[in-house]
Design a protein around this motif. Structure first.
Motif, PDB file in Angstrom:
ATOM      1  N   ILE B 384       0.876  -1.179   0.000  1.00 40.15           N
ATOM      2  CA  ILE B 384       0.000   0.000   0.000  1.00 40.15           C
ATOM      3  C   ILE B 384       0.907   1.222   0.000  1.00 40.15           C
ATOM      4  CG2 ILE B 384      -1.842  -1.178   1.268  1.00 40.15           C
ATOM      5  CD1 ILE B 384      -1.051   0.554   3.714  1.00 40.15           C
ATOM      6  N   THR B 385       0.359   2.316  -0.488  1.00 45.68           N
ATOM      7  CA  THR B 385       1.128   3.561  -0.417  1.00 45.68           C
ATOM      8  C   THR B 385       0.368   4.562   0.438  1.00 45.68           C
ATOM      9  OG1 THR B 385       1.953   5.457  -1.627  1.00 45.68           O
ATOM     10  CG2 THR B 385       0.170   4.209  -2.673  1.00 45.68           C
ATOM     11  N   LEU B 386       1.079   5.207   1.301  1.00 51.63           N
ATOM     12  CA  LEU B 386       0.493   6.219   2.188  1.00 51.63           C
ATOM     13  C   LEU B 386       0.883   7.609   1.689  1.00 51.63           C
ATOM     14  CD1 LEU B 386       1.299   4.194   5.408  1.00 51.63           C
ATOM     15  CD2 LEU B 386      -0.994   4.672   4.557  1.00 51.63           C
ATOM     16  N   ASN B 387       1.081   7.680   0.389  1.00 53.90           N
ATOM     17  CA  ASN B 387       1.507   8.933  -0.227  1.00 53.90           C
ATOM     18  C   ASN B 387       0.507  10.058   0.020  1.00 53.90           C
ATOM     19  OD1 ASN B 387       3.532  10.114  -1.600  1.00 53.90           O
ATOM     20  ND2 ASN B 387       2.620   9.806  -3.624  1.00 53.90           N
ATOM     21  N   LYS B 388      -0.747   9.709  -0.096  1.00 56.63           N
ATOM     22  CA  LYS B 388      -1.799  10.705   0.103  1.00 56.63           C
ATOM     23  C   LYS B 388      -1.752  11.239   1.531  1.00 56.63           C
ATOM     24  CE  LYS B 388      -6.764  10.801  -0.926  1.00 56.63           C
ATOM     25  NZ  LYS B 388      -7.413  10.048   0.179  1.00 56.63           N
ATOM     26  N   GLN B 389      -1.643  10.328   2.491  1.00 61.06           N
ATOM     27  CA  GLN B 389      -1.555  10.726   3.890  1.00 61.06           C
ATOM     28  C   GLN B 389      -0.333  11.623   4.108  1.00 61.06           C
ATOM     29  OE1 GLN B 389      -2.404   7.741   2.793  1.00 61.06           O
ATOM     30  NE2 GLN B 389      -3.921   6.779   4.141  1.00 61.06           N
ATOM     31  N   ALA B 390       0.777  11.261   3.460  1.00 64.97           N
ATOM     32  CA  ALA B 390       2.001  12.041   3.640  1.00 64.97           C
ATOM     33  C   ALA B 390       1.824  13.444   3.078  1.00 64.97           C
ATOM     34  CB  ALA B 390       3.177  11.337   2.954  1.00 64.97           C
ATOM     35  N   LYS B 391       1.233  13.515   1.914  1.00 69.91           N
ATOM     36  CA  LYS B 391       1.057  14.824   1.249  1.00 69.91           C
ATOM     37  C   LYS B 391       0.010  15.675   1.960  1.00 69.91           C
ATOM     38  CE  LYS B 391       3.087  14.490  -3.167  1.00 69.91           C
ATOM     39  NZ  LYS B 391       2.753  13.282  -3.968  1.00 69.91           N
ATOM     40  N   GLU B 392      -1.135  15.060   2.228  1.00 66.94           N
ATOM     41  CA  GLU B 392      -2.251  15.865   2.710  1.00 66.94           C
ATOM     42  C   GLU B 392      -2.238  16.066   4.214  1.00 66.94           C
ATOM     43  OE1 GLU B 392      -5.749  14.033   1.120  1.00 66.94           O
ATOM     44  OE2 GLU B 392      -5.073  14.323  -0.964  1.00 66.94           O
ATOM     45  N   LEU B 393      -1.827  15.025   4.930  1.00 62.73           N
ATOM     46  CA  LEU B 393      -1.897  15.128   6.395  1.00 62.73           C
ATOM     47  C   LEU B 393      -0.502  15.287   7.016  1.00 62.73           C
ATOM     48  CD1 LEU B 393      -4.357  12.105   6.842  1.00 62.73           C
ATOM     49  CD2 LEU B 393      -4.971  14.534   6.764  1.00 62.73           C
ATOM     50  N   HIS B 394       0.512  15.194   6.168  1.00 62.98           N
ATOM     51  CA  HIS B 394       1.900  15.240   6.671  1.00 62.98           C
ATOM     52  C   HIS B 394       2.157  14.161   7.707  1.00 62.98           C
ATOM     53  CE1 HIS B 394       2.317  18.832   4.324  1.00 62.98           C
ATOM     54  NE2 HIS B 394       1.205  19.297   4.905  1.00 62.98           N
ATOM     55  N   VAL B 395       1.532  13.043   7.483  1.00 66.06           N
ATOM     56  CA  VAL B 395       1.774  11.865   8.318  1.00 66.06           C
ATOM     57  C   VAL B 395       2.358  10.799   7.389  1.00 66.06           C
ATOM     58  CG1 VAL B 395       0.754  10.102   9.775  1.00 66.06           C
ATOM     59  CG2 VAL B 395      -0.120  12.451   9.855  1.00 66.06           C
ATOM     60  N   SER B 396       3.577  10.414   7.641  1.00 69.39           N
ATOM     61  CA  SER B 396       4.305   9.567   6.695  1.00 69.39           C
ATOM     62  C   SER B 396       4.102   8.080   6.970  1.00 69.39           C
ATOM     63  CB  SER B 396       5.797   9.886   6.774  1.00 69.39           C
ATOM     64  OG  SER B 396       6.272   9.460   8.035  1.00 69.39           O
ATOM     65  N   ALA B 397       4.573   7.291   6.039  1.00 73.78           N
ATOM     66  CA  ALA B 397       4.537   5.836   6.222  1.00 73.78           C
ATOM     67  C   ALA B 397       5.311   5.460   7.490  1.00 73.78           C
ATOM     68  CB  ALA B 397       5.151   5.139   5.013  1.00 73.78           C
ATOM     69  N   MET B 398       6.375   6.171   7.763  1.00 75.50           N
ATOM     70  CA  MET B 398       7.162   5.944   8.978  1.00 75.50           C
ATOM     71  C   MET B 398       6.309   6.249  10.215  1.00 75.50           C
ATOM     72  SD  MET B 398      10.060   5.140  10.280  1.00 75.50           S
ATOM     73  CE  MET B 398      11.428   5.407   9.143  1.00 75.50           C
ATOM     74  N   ASP B 399       5.569   7.355  10.178  1.00 81.05           N
ATOM     75  CA  ASP B 399       4.717   7.713  11.323  1.00 81.05           C
ATOM     76  C   ASP B 399       3.667   6.633  11.566  1.00 81.05           C
ATOM     77  OD1 ASP B 399       6.070  10.157  11.604  1.00 81.05           O
ATOM     78  OD2 ASP B 399       4.706  11.161  10.202  1.00 81.05           O
ATOM     79  N   PHE B 400       3.034   6.184  10.498  1.00 80.39           N
ATOM     80  CA  PHE B 400       2.071   5.094  10.630  1.00 80.39           C
ATOM     81  C   PHE B 400       2.738   3.859  11.234  1.00 80.39           C
ATOM     82  CE2 PHE B 400      -2.243   5.331   8.758  1.00 80.39           C
ATOM     83  CZ  PHE B 400      -2.264   6.645   8.347  1.00 80.39           C
ATOM     84  N   ALA B 401       3.959   3.580  10.775  1.00 85.18           N
ATOM     85  CA  ALA B 401       4.660   2.385  11.252  1.00 85.18           C
ATOM     86  C   ALA B 401       4.946   2.495  12.746  1.00 85.18           C
ATOM     87  CB  ALA B 401       5.963   2.204  10.473  1.00 85.18           C
ATOM     88  N   LYS B 402       5.384   3.650  13.169  1.00 88.17           N
ATOM     89  CA  LYS B 402       5.698   3.797  14.592  1.00 88.17           C
ATOM     90  C   LYS B 402       4.422   3.716  15.428  1.00 88.17           C
ATOM     91  CE  LYS B 402      10.089   4.476  13.828  1.00 88.17           C
ATOM     92  NZ  LYS B 402      10.964   3.300  13.915  1.00 88.17           N
ATOM     93  N   ARG B 403       3.355   4.276  14.875  1.00 88.03           N
ATOM     94  CA  ARG B 403       2.115   4.295  15.650  1.00 88.03           C
ATOM     95  C   ARG B 403       1.521   2.892  15.794  1.00 88.03           C
ATOM     96  NH1 ARG B 403      -0.351   5.814  19.907  1.00 88.03           N
ATOM     97  NH2 ARG B 403      -2.590   6.150  19.714  1.00 88.03           N
ATOM     98  N   ILE B 404       1.678   2.079  14.786  1.00 86.31           N
ATOM     99  CA  ILE B 404       1.035   0.764  14.871  1.00 86.31           C
ATOM    100  C   ILE B 404       1.720  -0.108  15.933  1.00 86.31           C
ATOM    101  CG2 ILE B 404       2.201  -0.663  13.104  1.00 86.31           C
ATOM    102  CD1 ILE B 404      -0.860  -1.208  12.173  1.00 86.31           C
ATOM    103  N   LEU B 405       2.946   0.229  16.284  1.00 85.32           N
ATOM    104  CA  LEU B 405       3.601  -0.469  17.399  1.00 85.32           C
ATOM    105  C   LEU B 405       2.787  -0.284  18.684  1.00 85.32           C
ATOM    106  CD1 LEU B 405       7.332   0.700  16.864  1.00 85.32           C
ATOM    107  CD2 LEU B 405       6.250  -1.396  15.987  1.00 85.32           C
TER     108      LEU B 405
END
Ligand SMILES: Cc1ncc(COP(=O)(O)O)c(C=O)c1O
Ligand SMILES: Cc1ncc(COP(=O)(O)O)c(C=O)c1O
Lengths: 452, 489, 452, 489
Positions: B384-405
């Protein structure tokens, strides 16, 4: 089916969700003509009970052997705590610590391992492990060629008394990059380097000189002079060491005037079972100046958002997943678990404990060779100081003797004829701290009978 | 605290070292160590407590769902560990005589046979110690093949751009140049580009299939023909073998050589970084070059007798790649696993890992996340790509990854393959239950809501781990790789 | 010294803090005349390596025996996961969960164990374990006497085909409280109760009737009739069961019209190794109405401050640490670890798996007795339905046969002469799912030769 | 979640059960189970993950300082566990013939000898399965002794009021009445009261020394004389043996019989509630009554030959107390421990456990906490009372205990012995380092400050555990002891 938790109901719901009629439909992108037939050559599955019994009988068939074999793998006492801890799911079933925050356990262990190895070798830094001693030597040769700015050459000088298995592995690994391993012969009476043969290379362009301590024969080279010789000839000094020996022998960082530049070796003696040759753990240490040429994973200490200490993968720009074709090595998966075993082992033993192990091994090997030398026709091959391992000359083909000893479930040593011409009667033997007087007496009796 | 910091001068784990000490009078003084190495001085219980507690700071398969794409984090049977940890196996010296090694050799021989069976290859050598070393062995064999034919002009290895970093790094270690082949936007190799790239300089192509894009390379037969027609050989990176076990065999796809990651497909534990095992399999043409040692089987008076195959048996071998014979203990675990699964079980691996991935992909898509290849089937993993989240919400794939921990799940692989921006590569494996997958999707949905309503929360994650987010930049800039007492003052 | 981390410096600081000159001074309240002399009879300490080798040789000397012995302890396959998990420090080195919040792991395991045992036996409740099967029978007898309000008597009727080791232990434990165990003989041809002998007790005042399923001989009583008989005679029904058997045999909660009142047994078959007899795990279950008479620890489910589910010790007013001389039992430390093993085992096996184990054992025992009965002079002793274990009649003294089989490293069964007069030639045998056809053939061959 | 709740109908750990099933045609239908028991239906990995994660919710010696008074939570050597878990020992059937049991029997015999040595007793039986069963065996022997002498009037056992609950409970199980003897305010038995209490009805006295008050009973010789003069015997509760190992032996104090808790003094793991082992030792007079089985040693042709001692050897034995021979695996661990320590190590146990307790006591006192017996030496443990805190700050010993969990320490034993209000019984054991003790005191000081400044905080503890404070009252009132599916709806 084993280890698959799906019920029929699960499968139905999942297929419905996906919108396909069968699991097989999920493979519809695979061209039909190459789809596999049933794997009839492979036997049917069995239960844990059945397989456990089968391999239990096999393990028993290979067990109960008394070991006087070293030659790069040593049977030391491993504290029960080591593998009890290693076997914890959290260590054993984790992947490489890509998510540092959820892997601080593994990361700190590696940082501790790096620290332990640096202190043991008296070097500045260590990596997080390589595959084993042999492949570590290959990486050291590659690293030396990269790191030696004074040399244009892809050639590396290696003393012939360095473990021949290491040399073979290294040659096979580095050869494709046109790196050449040049062997310097040893003197048959001392087991150490033939100084004249070495001096013949003085002034030539080599990237590094590789010296082992102890040598494959257990003998001790004058590593100080060799280190200075290498540096005087603009070569990097690569040390191959047995980590147990470093408890009592001069560490490579203190060899000669300036110390070795790169140190590699096999970490197996540090809490890793013989286990038919692996998983072991290669280590590599170096001076600070060339750390960016170090292959493999490295862990660094840092802080978190709140300033709390933590550990993370660092200098990743050397590695294949970032640097790809320009990486220092292709290594990815390394020997994490055995590395952790070495870390726990060294923590349990400490400097004093490790020195005692080294001393006990040495004392036992002295006892062993004294005992076996009582047998007519058996003598010590080399007139040199040695550590923990030595070569005996037998009155008979050593390979045949080893085979006969195996009948009595004694692993009597390594017959050297395969590796060195004119050594058909030479036997490399070793007695670690695990051997006691009764073991040695049993060996003597068996050998006496075989040679009679 | 570091183990060093728990020490006190003079403290020891007394039961662990020989009690008698012996002088070293026969060793020259100049070769004796003057100053003791700076090792921890701690008691036995302190060691046990320290490392037990450190282990508790890890996520692992035994404790968490761990859908790390390309890594196949599935259940590692405890029985396999037990089997390999028997005294008879642990105590066997690697150079022990064959007469007292028949048990071990039998296991290895059987494993070779199973691996031939599942891959459709003609010969297997178990010796490589991880996937990357298997790749090395494979490409070195390709090279040996061309050299044996005096075909010295072949200096290039072709590699799809999505490939794992070990592929190009390996090609270089084998003395080759790397040429990248682009991948099209359905995840397949650009066959026209490949056609343009091949030539008399082509030694071979390295390919992962299912690819690192999480899709099956549909043109694989065509690719094989193109490369073969140009005189090159085909290398199969078996990291994703789990997806197709029992369903399609690399040998039948046209590959000449491959490696398998036993620490993935054959469920041996990854140990927080290793060990692995990367056996290589080859087709007819490369049989003469397999790395040693291998295990052969003779019949003596109707009974099997196993022995090592060496240079004497395989004179053109690329030789030994390790001190002894590779990661024997890992091979024993894989042998156990293969024995328990058998042909039926191995088939189910491919089926159920694929079922799980496609189910999860559908659920994730239904939950509003963007798939990298929405028109494709998932294999055993998907992107999956979280490109939209990164662009629009400034929440990156890395941020999602850390949060899911914080939700109790290990993050999927992030930012790999490099060609998909802000991506997650998600691999559930066949050993996870549907309930677990549903829980994971629920967590993703919750994080998405957080990203929309309270992006700071996600950017500040994790909160539940032993440390908050770590400063990687500082780690690289202020290099601290070794504990030294002064550093503590 | 082993396991003591104090350095000389530590000792000095600590003595200074306390304000004494030596450690010995801390013992100054002990009258000098009774202070101990050096313990010269006790050998000096040894290292882990040395002791491991010593006991390793001893374990090897006792190992490699093929088991056809049951008689209350059964060699079943134990999934590797069971003891890998049990051996985790957090389970193994915790104490009794006195601080519930810091012991939720252990507490939840016990709650699950209680649930599993209740479901397996079809009873209402279970406790957290007793020592073993034998002592559990003692506790059941005591409990029955307390719980049976209709009986004034301290007498308990026990069928003689209940495991004689259990009966012995129970008698020795309850005897001091003037509780009498009265044995009801069995019928030699069936191995089951002699109904006439039992009927002689009808109408008499006994607290309970104790019946085993399977019996010590493996035979199956008509437990429905016996349960109804007990209830009709105002006795509580105490069932002694093999938990593996309950996967396929009627659970005590469903015996007769009203079910058993108390159920005890040995949990060893559930994932606990033979291990020379212990640690095993006794279990006891009962009906809700008499839960306050249950001995030992019990875990209850509750909630925390925030309403979250949690587990804690409950009904402690039955226990010695609160109730002291009025407690239901003196038991304190129980068999936590083996209890946890049973919990994990049952979770791994499930109802279907446990049934398969039971079926495989039964099938193997049938094969075994069929195979051995082929030998002239060997026959099955009882003409009854049996489960998983059976008595053979041999043409020779069974104890001598057992000794001869041991020479061949076969544990051939239990000679019954020691327990039952006129049974010198009777041998109790058992083959679990661990035995295969080759094992049985080996036994047959050995026995044939011994009897020849 | 409970393991049951992770189930799905039809899910199984397939590799774990025999694959073939067999009919039970030979078993009467009425005896066959109609409905399957309600066991979990889960996969193997789920089980591993569930119980691995459950274990992580425990405090233990391997993870935390655990100063639980009277319980001797010291390091449990991993080597002992390994030694006992060898296949040869695990696979030995309890009824295996002596000819194939010499290894096991040798260990037991040696352990008997060591225990005799450290206690000064004349005979030891290893069979009791925990301390309480050891007590039972001991008191039953006292009874057997009096009965053998036809001394039927002795119906009373004397027990100091501070005694552990198992003591009176045991006396009752042996058919005795219990008479309590008060303890004076220095923790010693009130000798005058004892003198008044003894008489022809006295069967014996049960005593713990060091007592549960954490002090050495100074009048022990006098007490022994009084009881003996009255015709009674002396029982020694060895739960606190750790304190005096090598320093003073119960046999030399005048005791006739005792038990040892090997799961305390001999460092065998307590397993979250057991198993233990409670061997009994006796002086001359009780030798004939020791429980069976015991291990004897013969010499046959100069070689030791071990065998079981049974009723034939000890006709007056109180008999067997367990199905087989007790907790053999625990005994093997104790044997290992004793072998590693040897006479020097065993001596140090008493010394260093006492040193640690006295050091900790001094530090705690200096920090302002109130000792129960400020004029006494600590033995291996000591008592503080938080009565002042309870009265003045309304923060109880329980509150302190819950709060210290948040600091990463297991709480000491609370509210025992019953005669000291709001008490903590603190036992550090010899395997803890000074650093650990200092850390514990620091935590106590911090909690004291919290109790003064923010008592609510302490009363609401713990905060760091898997659950907040649990409602014990509800647990007893709304009894829920067994999971049933309906309860979940
Ligand atoms: C696609 C792919 N190729 C190769 C490798 C390298 O394998 P190993 O880590 O075993 O060296 C990996 C490992 O992650 C991989 O995912
Ligand atoms: C003083 C005392 N006596 C007896 C016992 C009972 O021992 P066990 O728990 O081994 O049955 C204990 C256990 O805590 C104790 O502390």
């Amino acid at each position: 089916m084993p280890y698959v938790p799906h019920t029929d109901e699960d499968v139905r719901i999942m297929l419905d969700t996906i919108g396909v009629a069968s699991i097989d439909a999920l493979f519809d992108e695979i061209p039909a003509e190459i789809r596999a037939k049933p794997l009839l050559e492979i036997p049917s599955g069995r239960t844990e009970m059945d397989v456990t019994r089968l391999v239990g009988e096999r393990a028993a068939a290979d067990g109960n052997v008394i070991n006087f074999l070293g030659a790069g793998a040593y049977e030391h006492h491993i504290p029960a705590a080591v593998w009890d801890i290693i076997s914890r799911g959290e260590f054993m079933t984790a992947y490489t610590p890509y998510q540092a925050e959820a892997s601080q356990g593994t990361l700190q262990v590696i940082y501790e391992f790096q620290s332990l190895m640096a202190h043991l070798t008296a070097m500045d830094v260590s990596n997080a492990s390589l595959y084993d001693g042999g492949s570590a030597l290959a990486e050291a040769a590659l690293m030396a060629v990269r790191a030696n700015r004074k040399s244009q050459s892809g050639r590396v000088l290696v003393l012939e008394n360095v473990n021949p298995f290491y040399c073979d592995a290294a040659r096979n690994i580095v050869g494709n990059q046109h790196i050449e391993i040049v062997k310097v012969p040893f003197d048959a009476t001392t087991g150490n380097v033939d100084q004249a043969a070495l001096d013949a290379y003085a002034g030539q362009d080599f990237a590094a000189l590789v010296v082992a301590m102890p040598s494959f024969f257990g003998t001790l080279e004058d590593v100080h002079a060799l280190t200075d010789w290498a540096h005087a000839n603009r070569m990097l000094m690569v040390a191959v060491v047995n980590p147990t020996a470093l408890a009592v022998l001069t560490p490579p960082g203190e060899w000669g005037q300036k110390g070795a530049d790169i140190v590699v070796g096999e970490g197996q003696p540090l809490g890793v079972p013989l286990s038919s040759g692996g998983p072991y753990v290669g280590f590599i240490c170096c001076r600070n100046e060339i750390v960016r040429q170090l292959p493999g994973r490295i862990i660094g200490r840092t802080v978190d958002l709140e300033g709390k200490r933590g550990f993370t993968l660092t200098l990743q720009a050397r590695e294949q997943h970032i640097r790809r074709s320009k990486a220092t090595s292709n290594i990815c998966t390394n020997q994490g678990l055995a590395m952790a075993a070495a870390t726990i082992y060294l923590s349990l033993l400490g400097a004093e404990g490790l020195a005692r192990v080294a001393q006990a091994c040495h004392a036992n090997t002295r006892k062993l060779i004294a005992s076996l030398s009582e047998i007519p026709g058996v003598s010590v091959a080399h007139q040199s100081a040695f550590f923990h391992e030595a070569v005996l000359r037998l009155p008979k083909n050593a390979a045949e003797v080893v085979a006969a000893l195996a009948e009595q479930r004694i692993a009597g040593g390594l017959a050297l004829g395969e590796f060195f011409p004119d050594h058909e009667n030479a036997l490399l033997v070793c007695a670690t701290e695990m051997r006691n007087d009764a073991d040695i007496a049993r060996y003597q009796a068996a050998l006496r009978q075989i040679l009679a | 605290m570091l183990i060093f910091e728990r020490g006190q001068a003079g403290r020891r784990a007394v039961a662990q070292a020989p009690s008698t000490t012996d002088d070293l009078h026969d060793i020259p003084a100049a070769l004796q160590r003057k100053q003791k190495p700076l090792l921890p001085e701690v008691g036995e219980m302190q060691v046990v407590r320290h490392y037990t507690n450190l282990s508790r700071k890890n996520f692992s398969i035994d404790t968490h769902f761990y859908p790390l794409g390309s890594c196949t984090m599935k259940y590692n049977p405890r029985g396999a560990h037990r089997a390999a940890m028997q005294a008879g196996f642990l105590g066997r010296h690697p150079l022990a005589h064959e007469s007292i090694s028949q048990g071990f050799l039998a296991c290895l021989y059987e494993l070779q046979e199973v691996l031939k069976g599942v891959t459709g290859m003609k010969g297997v050598s178990l010796t490589p110690m991880a996937g990357a070393q298997g790749e090395f062995a494979g490409v070195a064999m390709i090279r040996a093949y061309h050299e044996a034919r005096k075909d010295h002009e072949r200096k290039e290895i072709l590699i799809p751009s999505a490939a794992h970093g070990t592929n190009p790094a390996t090609a270089v270690m084998c003395g080759y140049k790397v040429r990248e082949i682009p991948v099209n936007d359905e995840g397949d190799v650009d066959v026209d580009a490949l056609r343009d790239a091949v030539g008399p300089q082509t030694a071979g192509l390295m390919m992962t299939n299912p690819s690192t894009c999480g899709v099956f390379e549909r043109s694989v037969r065509e690719i094989a023909e193109i490369v073969h027609a140009a005189g090159g050989l085909l290398y199969y990176d078996g990291a994703n073998l789990n997806a197709i076990l029992g369903k399609v065999r690399p040998g039948d796809m046209g590959f000449d050589v491959m490696h398998m990651n036993l620490h993935k497909t054959f469920a041996t534990p990854h140990g927080g970084g290793g060990p692995g095992a990367g056996p290589v399999g080859v087709g007819e043409r490369l049989l003469p070059y397999l790395p040693i040692p291998m295990v052969g089987k003779d019949e003596i008076e109707g009974k099997p007798r196993y022995r090592w195959l060496t240079e004497a048996d395989i004179p053109q071998t690329i030789g030994r790649l390790s001190t002894f014979m590779g990661n024997a203990g890992v091979l024993l675990r894989a042998h156990y696993y293969a024995s328990v699964l058998g042909r039926e079980g191995l088939l189910r691996v491919g089926e159920f890992s694929t079922l799980n991935a496609n189910y999860l992909m559908k659920k994730v898509q239904d939950a509003g996340f963007q798939l990298a290849y929405p028109k494709r089937r998932a294999t055993h993993e998907f992107i999956i790509t979280l490109n939209k989240q990164a662009k629009e919400l400034h929440v990156s794939a890395m941020d999602f990854a850390k949060r899911i921990l914080d939700y109790g799940y290990h993050a999927p692989t992030t930012y790999f393959p490099l060609l998909i921006p802000e991506c997650w590569l998600i691999e559930p494996t066949e050993t996870e239950s549907r309930d677990e997958l549903d829980g994971f999707v629920k967590a993703m949905v919750q994080i998405q809501a957080e990203a929309e309503n309270n992006p700071e929360l996600v950017r500040g994650a994790p909160y539940s781990q032993p440390v908050r987010r770590l400063d990687d930049v500082r780690a690289a800039r202020e290099l601290d790789l070794v504990w030294r007492p002064t550093a503590e003052q």
